[in-house]
Design a protein around this motif. Structure first.
Motif, mmCIF file in Angstrom:
data_model
loop_
_atom_site.group_PDB
_atom_site.id
_atom_site.type_symbol
_atom_site.label_atom_id
_atom_site.label_comp_id
_atom_site.label_asym_id
_atom_site.label_seq_id
_atom_site.Cartn_x
_atom_site.Cartn_y
_atom_site.Cartn_z
ATOM 1 N N GLN A 288 4.081 -6.633 -20.642
ATOM 2 C CA GLN A 288 3.073 -5.454 -20.402
ATOM 3 C C GLN A 288 3.912 -4.249 -19.910
ATOM 4 O O GLN A 288 3.568 -3.344 -20.162
ATOM 5 C CB GLN A 288 2.128 -6.197 -19.277
ATOM 6 C CG GLN A 288 1.149 -6.989 -19.803
ATOM 7 C CD GLN A 288 0.223 -7.509 -18.877
ATOM 8 O OE1 GLN A 288 0.727 -8.087 -17.692
ATOM 9 N NE2 GLN A 288 -0.984 -7.747 -19.260
ATOM 10 N N MET A 289 4.947 -4.739 -19.018
ATOM 11 C CA MET A 289 5.741 -3.361 -18.536
ATOM 12 C C MET A 289 6.580 -2.829 -19.720
ATOM 13 O O MET A 289 6.619 -1.535 -19.511
ATOM 14 C CB MET A 289 6.618 -3.906 -17.375
ATOM 15 C CG MET A 289 5.896 -4.533 -16.159
ATOM 16 S SD MET A 289 5.086 -2.933 -15.381
ATOM 17 C CE MET A 289 6.425 -2.080 -14.715
ATOM 18 N N TRP B 135 1.537 -7.028 -13.615
ATOM 19 C CA TRP B 135 1.991 -6.905 -15.048
ATOM 20 C C TRP B 135 3.280 -7.899 -15.164
ATOM 21 O O TRP B 135 3.965 -7.874 -14.231
ATOM 22 C CB TRP B 135 2.376 -5.615 -15.299
ATOM 23 C CG TRP B 135 1.382 -4.542 -15.017
ATOM 24 C CD1 TRP B 135 0.368 -4.027 -16.380
ATOM 25 C CD2 TRP B 135 1.076 -3.645 -13.936
ATOM 26 N NE1 TRP B 135 -0.429 -3.072 -15.660
ATOM 27 C CE2 TRP B 135 0.029 -2.919 -14.362
ATOM 28 C CE3 TRP B 135 1.464 -3.844 -12.775
ATOM 29 C CZ2 TRP B 135 -0.834 -1.893 -13.423
ATOM 30 C CZ3 TRP B 135 0.865 -2.663 -11.609
ATOM 31 C CH2 TRP B 135 -0.157 -2.128 -12.049
ATOM 32 N N SER C 147 5.545 -2.445 -22.616
ATOM 33 C CA SER C 147 4.498 -1.633 -23.206
ATOM 34 C C SER C 147 4.121 -0.393 -22.459
ATOM 35 O O SER C 147 4.164 0.778 -23.179
ATOM 36 C CB SER C 147 3.277 -2.402 -23.305
ATOM 37 O OG SER C 147 3.308 -3.447 -24.256
ATOM 38 N N LYS C 148 4.192 -0.341 -21.064
ATOM 39 C CA LYS C 148 3.826 0.682 -20.589
ATOM 40 C C LYS C 148 5.169 1.789 -20.373
ATOM 41 O O LYS C 148 5.164 3.021 -20.044
ATOM 42 C CB LYS C 148 3.597 0.372 -19.031
ATOM 43 C CG LYS C 148 2.280 -0.171 -19.122
ATOM 44 C CD LYS C 148 1.995 -0.807 -17.366
ATOM 45 C CE LYS C 148 1.938 0.092 -16.491
ATOM 46 N NZ LYS C 148 0.507 0.892 -16.520
ATOM 47 N N PHE C 149 6.320 1.014 -20.209
ATOM 48 C CA PHE C 149 7.620 1.987 -20.089
ATOM 49 C C PHE C 149 8.889 1.625 -20.817
ATOM 50 O O PHE C 149 9.588 0.899 -20.318
ATOM 51 C CB PHE C 149 8.066 1.898 -18.466
ATOM 52 C CG PHE C 149 7.112 2.120 -17.620
ATOM 53 C CD1 PHE C 149 6.615 3.562 -17.281
ATOM 54 C CD2 PHE C 149 6.144 1.300 -16.675
ATOM 55 C CE1 PHE C 149 5.702 3.940 -16.170
ATOM 56 C CE2 PHE C 149 5.174 1.572 -15.846
ATOM 57 C CZ PHE C 149 4.927 3.003 -15.558
#
Length: 226
Positions: free
Chosen positions: A187-188, A183, A190-192
């Motif tokens: 993208q990271m 990622w 969005s995840k965290f």
């Protein structure tokens, strides 16, 4: 054990990986930007840029094991490679800053050999933690070996602007691209989203290890052999 034989094989693998990624294999490694000692070590231990990471030809165990989560597919019990983190590297990729990766089934044992200490970032169950990989004779907080568990998201940050890091990985079971995911910083985020500032700092172009909320001061060690 079986050893994939020569830098010729490694170069061929690197070419295939670069071609698959749409890269020009001849342009994958800009040696003008590398520390001269890293170039010497690369030649002596047979390390090249394979995809987006520096690796040697692997040593692969002949002993087959049957993973619990895949009982119908025996695989070599472990493999090992030498690797490098570049001067001021941020992220697991040598080609793009701020990249994180995880492997669903493979656990990695990362060992320090020479050069700059690095900060290892890991996320498990949504919690971000760090560990320092380096020579414990230079700093009591440095660990010579760290375990990167299967399923953990992980990345790396060099603590130096003037020195590379020489390491090795042992992969248990043997390394395979199946199960690997990566990622980029956004993208990271969005995840965290809680760690958005840290993800974006790790993807920035400037050397700013001293600005991390989780990092120690930038390390200014004596790199001359003891």
């Amino acid at each position: 054990m079986l050893r994939a034989s020569t830098p010729v094989l490694l170069a061929a693998l690197a070419g295939l990986a670069a071609a698959a990624a749409g890269q020009d294999p001849a342009a994958s490694n800009d040696t003008e930007l590398l520390h001269p000692d890293q170039l010497v070590l690369q030649q002596r231990v047979g390390v090249g840029l394979l995809g987006d990471m520096y690796v040697s030809a692997p040593v692969v165990s002949p002993l087959l094991v049957t993973p619990v989560d895949s009982p119908s597919t025996p695989s070599p019990s472990f493999s090992t490679v030498y690797s490098f983190f570049e001067v001021a590297q941020k992220g697991t990729s040598a080609l793009k800053r701020g990249v994180w990766f995880s492997h669903k089934t493979v656990t990695l044992v990362l060992s320090y050999h020479y050069g700059c200490p690095v900060q290892i970032y890991k996320i498990r169950d949504g919690k971000l933690t760090t560990e320092l990989l380096g020579n414990p004779l230079e700093n009591a907080e440095f660990r010579p070996t760290l375990v990167l568990w299967a399923g953990d998201l992980q990345t790396v940050e060099s603590l130096c602007e003037d020195m590379f890091t020489f390491v090795s990985y042992v992969s248990v079971t043997a390394w395979t691209l199946d199960g690997r995911e990566s990622w980029d910083a956004e993208q990271m985020v969005s995840k965290f989203p809680l760690y958005a500032d840290e993800f974006r700092r790790l993807a920035s172009a400037e050397f700013n290890a001293d600005q991390s909320s989780l990092s120690p001061e930038v390390y200014n060690g004596d790199w001359a052999p003891q």
